[in-house]
Each structure stands twice: as structure tokens, then as C-alpha cells.
Design a protein around this motif. Structure first.
Motif, short mmCIF file in Angstrom:
data_model
loop_
_atom_site.label_atom_id
_atom_site.label_comp_id
_atom_site.label_asym_id
_atom_site.label_seq_id
_atom_site.Cartn_x
_atom_site.Cartn_y
_atom_site.Cartn_z
N GLY A 179 0.43 -1.25 -0.06
CA GLY A 179 -0.29 -0.13 0.00
C GLY A 179 0.78 0.93 -0.16
N ALA A 180 2.52 1.61 -0.96
CA ALA A 180 2.77 2.54 0.03
C ALA A 180 2.60 3.27 -1.12
CB ALA A 180 4.37 1.98 0.06
N TYR A 181 2.60 1.92 -2.51
CA TYR A 181 2.54 3.17 -3.45
C TYR A 181 1.76 3.71 -4.43
CZ TYR A 181 8.30 2.92 -4.22
OH TYR A 181 9.65 2.55 -4.05
N SER A 182 1.18 3.97 -5.34
CA SER A 182 -0.12 4.28 -5.75
C SER A 182 0.08 3.63 -6.94
CB SER A 182 -0.39 5.74 -5.43
OG SER A 182 0.19 6.25 -6.49
N SER A 183 0.63 3.54 -7.67
CA SER A 183 0.83 2.94 -9.66
C SER A 183 1.77 2.30 -9.37
CB SER A 183 0.44 4.04 -10.17
OG SER A 183 2.25 4.74 -10.44
N GLU A 184 1.72 1.22 -10.31
CA GLU A 184 3.05 0.07 -10.32
C GLU A 184 3.92 0.90 -11.54
OE1 GLU A 184 1.85 -3.10 -13.12
OE2 GLU A 184 0.24 -4.09 -11.40
N ALA A 185 3.60 1.91 -11.99
CA ALA A 185 4.68 2.17 -12.64
C ALA A 185 5.93 2.89 -12.38
CB ALA A 185 3.82 3.17 -13.86
N ASP A 186 4.86 3.90 -10.38
CA ASP A 186 6.09 4.45 -9.34
C ASP A 186 7.60 2.96 -9.42
OD1 ASP A 186 5.33 6.30 -10.04
OD2 ASP A 186 3.77 6.36 -8.29
N VAL A 187 6.37 1.78 -8.83
CA VAL A 187 7.08 0.84 -8.79
C VAL A 187 8.58 0.60 -9.82
CG1 VAL A 187 7.20 -1.66 -7.74
CG2 VAL A 187 5.65 -0.33 -7.16
N ILE A 188 8.10 0.49 -10.23
CA ILE A 188 9.10 -0.17 -11.94
C ILE A 188 9.92 1.31 -11.98
CG2 ILE A 188 9.39 -0.65 -14.13
CD1 ILE A 188 6.59 -1.77 -14.08
N ALA A 189 9.67 2.48 -12.18
CA ALA A 189 10.21 3.44 -11.97
C ALA A 189 11.63 2.97 -11.05
CB ALA A 189 9.47 4.47 -11.32
N ASP A 190 11.06 3.27 -9.49
CA ASP A 190 12.28 2.64 -8.58
C ASP A 190 13.07 1.76 -8.94
OD1 ASP A 190 11.76 5.10 -7.00
OD2 ASP A 190 10.65 4.86 -5.78
N ILE A 191 12.63 0.96 -8.60
CA ILE A 191 13.17 -0.19 -9.31
C ILE A 191 14.45 0.26 -10.14
CG2 ILE A 191 13.42 -2.76 -10.53
CD1 ILE A 191 10.80 -3.30 -9.92
N LYS A 192 14.28 0.60 -11.43
CA LYS A 192 15.06 0.99 -12.26
C LYS A 192 16.48 2.39 -11.09
CE LYS A 192 15.77 2.99 -16.49
NZ LYS A 192 15.18 3.60 -17.62
N THR A 193 16.20 2.73 -10.63
CA THR A 193 16.46 3.93 -9.70
C THR A 193 17.54 3.46 -8.67
OG1 THR A 193 15.15 6.07 -10.18
CG2 THR A 193 16.53 5.56 -8.34
N TYR A 194 16.54 2.66 -8.10
CA TYR A 194 17.47 2.15 -6.82
C TYR A 194 18.35 0.29 -7.85
CZ TYR A 194 15.72 5.02 -3.19
OH TYR A 194 14.86 6.46 -2.91
N THR A 195 17.96 -0.01 -8.44
CA THR A 195 19.35 -0.61 -8.78
C THR A 195 20.64 -0.40 -9.74
OG1 THR A 195 17.31 -2.37 -8.75
CG2 THR A 195 19.87 -2.76 -10.94
N LEU A 196 19.62 1.15 -10.31
CA LEU A 196 21.51 1.74 -10.83
C LEU A 196 21.71 2.16 -9.39
CD1 LEU A 196 22.71 2.66 -13.58
CD2 LEU A 196 21.35 4.55 -13.12
N ARG A 197 21.78 3.17 -8.40
CA ARG A 197 22.25 3.44 -7.65
C ARG A 197 23.75 2.37 -6.74
NH1 ARG A 197 17.90 7.40 -4.28
NH2 ARG A 197 17.55 8.81 -5.32
N LEU A 198 22.56 0.97 -6.97
CA LEU A 198 23.36 0.26 -5.88
C LEU A 198 24.74 -0.30 -6.62
CD1 LEU A 198 20.57 -2.14 -3.72
CD2 LEU A 198 22.26 -0.75 -3.02
N THR A 199 24.33 -0.92 -7.95
CA THR A 199 25.51 -0.49 -9.23
C THR A 199 26.62 0.10 -9.34
OG1 THR A 199 23.17 -2.13 -10.49
CG2 THR A 199 26.35 -1.36 -11.87
N SER A 200 26.20 1.63 -9.20
CA SER A 200 27.56 2.05 -9.28
C SER A 200 27.63 2.59 -8.06
CB SER A 200 26.55 3.56 -9.94
OG SER A 200 25.78 3.95 -8.85
N TYR A 201 27.41 2.48 -6.94
CA TYR A 201 28.08 2.40 -5.56
C TYR A 201 29.11 1.51 -5.74
CZ TYR A 201 28.32 1.76 -0.25
OH TYR A 201 28.94 1.86 1.43
N ASN A 202 28.52 0.17 -6.03
CA ASN A 202 29.76 -1.17 -5.71
C ASN A 202 30.80 -1.03 -6.74
OD1 ASN A 202 27.80 -2.70 -4.02
ND2 ASN A 202 26.84 -3.40 -5.16
#
Length: 698
Positions: free
Chosen positions: A203-226
Motif C-alpha cells: 500500500g505505500a505505492y499508488s501505481s505500478e509505474a512508480d514501483v518500476i521507476a524505483d526498481i530502475k533507480t535503486y538498482t542503478l544506485r546500488l550498481t554504481s555504488y558497488n
């Protein structure tokens, strides 16, 4: 008739100040005292059925350390502003190679974090030191101090939880595993759909599109951090290059557009630079940073190029320090970087939150300035804003609670009786060989103080990588360029590139003195004032000179004193292996041996070159964690940053008159250091055992 009127206005002014800045802090303090406390008698501790290294702990006990259950649980679950991943993501994320929760007890335990059961302060049964944080209206999973500073030591089926002890955690492996799991969600349609469905149900997200956008953002952040923090040598368990990662996150968030453009032009084509910076203003926000990373990170090669240009090498892993007596020290950190007087503890802890994924919204801004107006430069002047998720209110409270923490005593009912005759003999040896650097203190006294004894690299002889990195590296100053930072021997003017220690000092001070932007106006400023007053006047440790044999800072070399390592009191040392600052010696007994085996076959004992790390099982005879007989991480002391050399007191035969210094190590990491053997007599095996018995008793 006018004078009484003026007095009346002044009185009202003082009343208004009281209402705004005195009463709210009192309310805050009272509210904190009425917080719902979690007094679970087991402190949430639980065990796993199958341990990856074969450790056995059928029951968990807590040793007496002057903390009640509610204090331990508060320490585990009090947020400090760490925002690693959206909270609901962490709750439902599966492992990369199988549909089992990433946060399952077995998987968490494999990285040597400590599983917990559900309690009132931890309703989602997060591991020790994992916590739900909220910043700007969004929930995150982040870390608390407890993740890296809570230990478990096992012995014959009993697990002893040690509050403030060095964790066995493999954070590098954990983050690699987390990144792999997020990558699978991003790249595998079936996994992604299952993940999105699970997140939406919470229930924290209002749309699947927002979830998918954050999947992309945080995967990229983790990858670049590593990639940015990649090290040629794996850290393994029980250690981390925390400073390298703190420095790199600081450097990342200090960049302004002009310097970033200059750097990009060194590694990318003109077209690539233009594409990377399209639509990016002078101030680079977190969202802008994500856009730039996405545009530049078309290949791992490009990220690696930026790493070499912008960041330092994260190649100096050190053991997690133990926290008892930390609030009573004059200087902290392995190389004495942090002074503990005044605002020092807040600055130290702020740096730690920067390293463990605090949200940093640093940018250049403008404020009203009377000085600027009088100088004919307009109503405003340019300043640096240090908005962040760092919770200085909780950092101060955590530090206050640590003042009560005491070191754990050797539990004879679990580990066996100590030999009092050997202890007496060992105490005499300790006074001869150890006490000049490792002061004895009354660990149960509320008035205790701990003076850190600094020893320069050439004298102590241990691996120099961590200390040298803190002094040798420079970084782009970005938004801090042309500002000044105090260095004890005068101010340092921050040029285009500046010492990373200076940049970190300036940035942490900026965060500490910035009110929390995530709170209402009155609460923000009243808490800020309360924290500053408490930190300055409630801290019984005052700024003082360092002790020991180290190179003093000068106006030419303002950070040379950091090229040293600290000797501290050794109470509770039995529960803190492996040893030396980089964890390169598995047991205390091994530490009393030479790093290179002597040629005499009758006395061929020496420190192991390669040993296993990962087990929590205590070797009660040699005092340290079990280091052989299982499939764990191979700690190879021949690799860069891993040297087990130095600290050779009592391990070598003293040189005779006129003899040259005897080399004690030829490992790669310290070939630049002149080796000088100790003039103390070499310990016999019986003396080593006697000294070890005394160390157990501290």
C-alpha cells in the motif's frame, strides 16, 4: 514614559524566545522519556537451524554490560537517517537465484548479520541494526549503529550476544547480493511482476509505474555504488573500508555542475558529456545525480573511468571497532581522526550515517545577508545548504546511551574458570610489555576516561594502508571550493582539489549545524538548538592534545598525525577478534607470535599467513574466533591491505649492540616502512599463556 514601554517589549521578546527555544526542547525530552519501550526479556534474539559455517548456538544469552533489555532493543531499532532501499522493497525482495525472501533468517545469517524475532519495537522482525526510516514522506530500510556494532560469540552451543561488540558482518557481500537481487527484479519479467504485485499489496505505492521507476533507480544506485567502491581485495567478514566509503559518498555529493563537466570531459566524448548534462542546472540534486548516472553508466567501463577520476580506492578494510568506552575516549577511530570533545561525537556519527546511505541534498543556495548588503553585493550571499536525512537528535541520544555501556567480562560459567596464578604472572608481563600503550582502566567506573595512545606507522609497523589513505588522497571540493576548514594548526583553504579529511570535516560540520529540513519550523529549530547545547555543554570530554609517539601536524602537513594507529584499553578484548586494526591476526595468542616463522625448528610458531574468517565459534584457548576446519573466507595476509606485520612487542629476540634493525615482514603492504624490532625480551610460550590469561580477565 517611553522607557517602560521598551522594557515591556524586551520582556516579551525574551518570553517569545523561551516559548520557541526552551519549552519545546523540554517537551521533546519529556516525550522521549515516555517512549514506548520494548522490554522483551530475550531482546528479540533468535537462532537459525542451519548455519552456513556449521556454528552451533541452540540458545542465546546476554552478558552483563550495564544495559537493560529495553536499552539494547532501543539501540537496535532507533533510526539515524539511513535510506538504503524503499522499505517495502526490502520486505518482499527475493534472492537473485530463488524465490525465497532476501531477508530470510538463513540468508541474513549467511552475511553474519543477526536475525531477530518479531517484538513490539520490531514488528517486521528485521535483523539487528536494520530499521525503518522515513524521510520526506517516504519509508526506507536503513542501518543503525547496531548493525556493525553488535557481536555474537558462540561456544559449545551457547551464543553470547555482545552489545557494542564488532560485528562479523560481510557488508560488501550483503550489498553485492542485494544488488544481484534487485538486478533480477529489473531484468526478469516474471520476477518483476511478482515483486511489483507484492509491493503494491503493502500500500505505500499508488501505481505500478512508480514501483518500476524505483526498481530502475535503486538498482542503478546500488550498481554504481558497488563499482565505485570496488576493491582488488575482498573485505570478507568482520571488516569494512568504512572510511573509504564515507569519503566517496562525500565526494559524490559535493560535486557541482562545473567540476563534473570538467571531469566528464576527461573521460567521455563531447557528445556524451552534452547528453549527460542536458537539463542539469548548477546545483545537482539527488534526482539529477540519478539522471547523470543513468546517462553515463551505459557500460561498466564508463563507471570505472569516473571512479578513477572522481573517487578514492576503497582498499583499506578495517575491523569494526567495539563501542564500550567510546564516549569516554579523547580520540576515536583507528588512526585518531575524530576528536571526542564538543561537537566531535555528533560529527563522527554524522560521518557514519553519510557512509551508510543517508540521503544527502547538499547544494549551493542564497540567504539574506546584512554583510552582503552593506558591501553593495545585494541582499543575499551564496551559501552551501546541507539538507539531509541525518537524524542528529537520535545520534546524540545514541551517544548518550553508549556512556552507560560496559565491556563484557569473561563468563567463567560458559567459557571455563580462569587460572588466578597465571593471571598474577600475566599482570606483571602486561605492565612490562603492554601498559605503555594500552592503559588499564576501571571499566565499571562512571568517571573513567580513556586516553588514546597514538603510535606512528614507522614504529608500530602494522599495515599502513588505512592511515595513509586518510592523508594521501585528494578529492574535488565542488560546492566547498574556496571555503576554509580548521585543522588544528590553522585554517586550510579548500582549492579545486583538497585533502579528503578536510572535505569530510567541513561537510559533517555543515550537516551537524543544519536544522532538520524534514520537520516543522518550530520543532526543527528547537531540536537543533537543544542538540547543539546538549552536545557542547553536556559532553564531559573536552578538546585536548593527542598522546603518544606520532608525527605532529604542522602548517605544511596539517594531517600528518593521522599516519598513526591508536592503542586503547583492552577490557573486553577477548570478545573482539580477529585482531590488529585490519583483522589480520585471528587470535590473541597469534598476536604474541612473530609474523615470520623463525628458522629454529624448536620454536617455529608464527602468525598464520592464511586463515579462515566467518565462524562465530570462540577458540577459548588462543582467544579469537575459530580460524580453520570449515568453508569460510580465506584471509590472505600477503595481499594489499591485509598485512599481519608489526606490533611485534615480545615476539622477537632483541638485537644486540651495533646490530642493524631486524626486518620482521616483507609483505607487499609495508615494504616502504623501515622495520625496527622491539627491544623487549622475547616471550616464552609459558609467558605468552600467562599474559593471555590476564587479557581474558580484563
Amino acid at each position: 514614559m517611553k522607557l517602560p514601554k521598551i522594557k515591556f517589549k524586551i520582556w516579551h521578546g525574551f518570553l517569545l524566545l523561551a516559548l520557541l527555544f526552551i519549552i519545546p526542547p523540554l517537551i521533546i525530552t519529556l516525550a522521549q522519556r515516555w517512549e514506548v519501550s520494548d522490554s522483551d526479556p530475550d531482546r528479540g534474539a533468535m537462532t537459525v537451524k542451519q548455519d552456513v559455517f556449521g556454528d552451533s548456538a541452540g540458545k542465546i544469552v546476554y552478558l552483563e554490560q550495564n544495559w537493560k533489555p529495553e536499552q539494547s532493543l532501543w539501540f537496535y531499532t532507533t533510526t539515524q537517517g539511513s535510506n538504503l532501499l524503499p522499505y517495502d522493497f526490502f520486505l518482499v525482495l527475493e534472492q537473485a537465484d530463488k524465490p525465497v525472501l532476501f531477508r530470510s533468517d538463513e540468508n541474513i545469517n549467511s552475511y553474519r548479520y543477526l536475525p531477530q524475532k518479531k517484538t513490539s519495537s520490531n514488528p517486521d522482525a528485521l535483523p539487528v541494526g536494520f530499521v525503518k526510516d522515513n524521510y520526506l514522506g517516504k519509508d526506507y530500510m536503513g542501518f543503525t549503529c547496531a548493525a556493525c556494532h553488535t557481536a555474537q560469540v558462540n561456544f559449545k552451543g551457547t551464543g553470547m550476544r555482545i552489545d557494542g561488540g564488532p560485528a562479523s558482518a560481510d557488508m560488501q557481500g550483503f550489498l553485492n547480493g542485494l544488488t544481484a537481487a534487485m538486478t533480477a527484479v529489473r531484468d526478469k519479467p516474471d520476477v518483476q511482476q511478482r515483486f511489483v504485485n507484492a509491493v503494491m499489496k503493502l500500500g505505500a505505492y499508488s501505481s505500478e509505474a512508480d514501483v518500476i521507476a524505483d526498481i530502475k533507480t535503486y538498482t542503478l544506485r546500488l550498481t554504481s555504488y558497488n563499482i565505485i567502491n570496488r576493491s582488488a581485495v575482498d573485505y570478507g567478514y568482520a571488516r569494512l573500508d568504512a572510511f573509504g566509503r564515507i569519503y566517496n559518498r562525500t565526494l559524490e555529493h559535493l560535486l557541482n555542475r562545473q567540476q563534473l563537466k570538467e571531469v566528464l570531459e576527461n573521460v567521455l566524448s563531447e557528445e556524451e558529456v552534452k547528453a549527460a548534462l542536458e537539463g542539469i542546472g548548477q546545483d545537482i540534486s539527488s534526482a539529477d545525480r540519478d539522471k547523470i548516472i543513468e546517462r553515463v553508466a551505459t557500460t561498466e567501463k564508463n563507471i570505472a573511468k569516473l571512479r578513477r577520476e572522481l573517487f578514492i580506492k576503497g582498499d583499506a578494510p578495517v575491523s569494526y571497532p567495539f563501542l564500550w568506552d567510546i564516549a569516554q575516549h579523547d580520540y576515536v577511530q583507528w588512526n585518531g581522526l575524530g576528536g571526542n570533545g564538543g561537537l566531535g561525537p555528533l560529527g563522527r556519527n554524522t560521518g557514519e550515517v553519510i557512509g551508510v546511505f543517508g540521503s544527502l541534498d547538499w547544494h549551493e543556495g542564497k540567504r539574506f545577508s546584512l554583510t552582503s548588503l552593506l558591501a553593495g553585493q545585494g541582499w543575499t550571499k551564496k551559501v552551501v545548504e546541507y539538507d539531509s536525512s541525518v537524524n542528529t537528535q537520535n545520534l546524540r541520544r545514541i551517544e548518550n546511551q553508549l556512556t552507560e555501556l560496559q565491556s563484557p567480562k569473561w563468563p567463567e560459567e560458559i567459557l571455563g574458570k580462569l587460572d588466578q596464578t597465571r593471571i598474577k604472572s600475566g599482570k606483571v608481563l602486561f605492565a612490562k610489555y603492554c601498559v605503555s600503550c594500552h592503559a588499564e582502566i576501571d571499566s565499571r567506573s562512571p568517571q573513567r576516561r580513556v586516553v588514546a595512545n597514538m603510535m606512528q606507522l614507522e614504529k608500530i609497523g602494522t599495515d599502513p594502508t588505512m592511515a595513509n589513505n586518510s592523508v594521501d588522497y585528494l578529492g574535488y571540493s565542488g560546492i566547498l571550493r574556496n571555503q576554509y576548514v580548521g585543522a588544528g594548526v590553522g585554517d586550510v583553504l579548500l582549492d579545486k582539489k583538497a585533502p579528503i579529511a578536510a572535505l569530510l570535516t567541513k561537510a559533517t560540520l555543515g550537516v551537524v549545524t543544519t536544522p532538520d529540513a524534514d520537520k516543522g519550523f518550530i520543532r526543527r529549530w528547537s531540536e537543533w538548538l537543544h542538540n547543539i547545547i546538549q552536545a557542547l555543554f553536556g559532553n564531559e570530554i573536552h578538546d585536548s592534545n593527542k598522546h603518544g609517539d606520532y608525527k605532529p601536524d604542522t602548517t605544511m602537513t596539517p594531517y600528518s598525525s593521522l599516519q598513526a594507529y591508536k592503542g586503547r584499553s583492552l577490557n573486553g578484548i577477548w570478545a573482539t577478534g580477529p585482531y590488529l586494526h585490519n583483522g589480520s591476526v585471528p587470535t590473541l595468542y597469534d598476536l604474541l607470535l612473530p609474523s615470520i616463522c623463525p628458522t629454529d625448528p624448536q620454536d617455529a610458531e608464527c602468525r598464520p599467513t592464511i586463515f579462515k574468517v566467518g565462524s562465530r565459534e570462540l577458540d577459548a584457548e588462543k582467544v579469537g574466533m575459530k580460524s580453520s576446519g570449515y568453508e569460510g573466507y580465506n584471509f590472505d595476509t600477503r595481499l594489499h591491505g591485509n598485512s599481519n606485520c608489526g606490533h611485534d612487542y615480545g615476539t622477537l629476540t632483541p638485537r644486540g649492540p651495533g646490530e642493524l634493525p631486524k626486518p620482521t615482514c616483507v609483505h607487499e603492504a609495508d615494504t616502504k616502512l623501515p622495520k625496527e624490532s622491539s627491544d623487549l625480551p622475547k616471550l616464552t610460550k609459558q609467558q605468552r599463556l600467562d599474559l593471555l590469561e590476564y587479557l581474558k580477565s580484563l
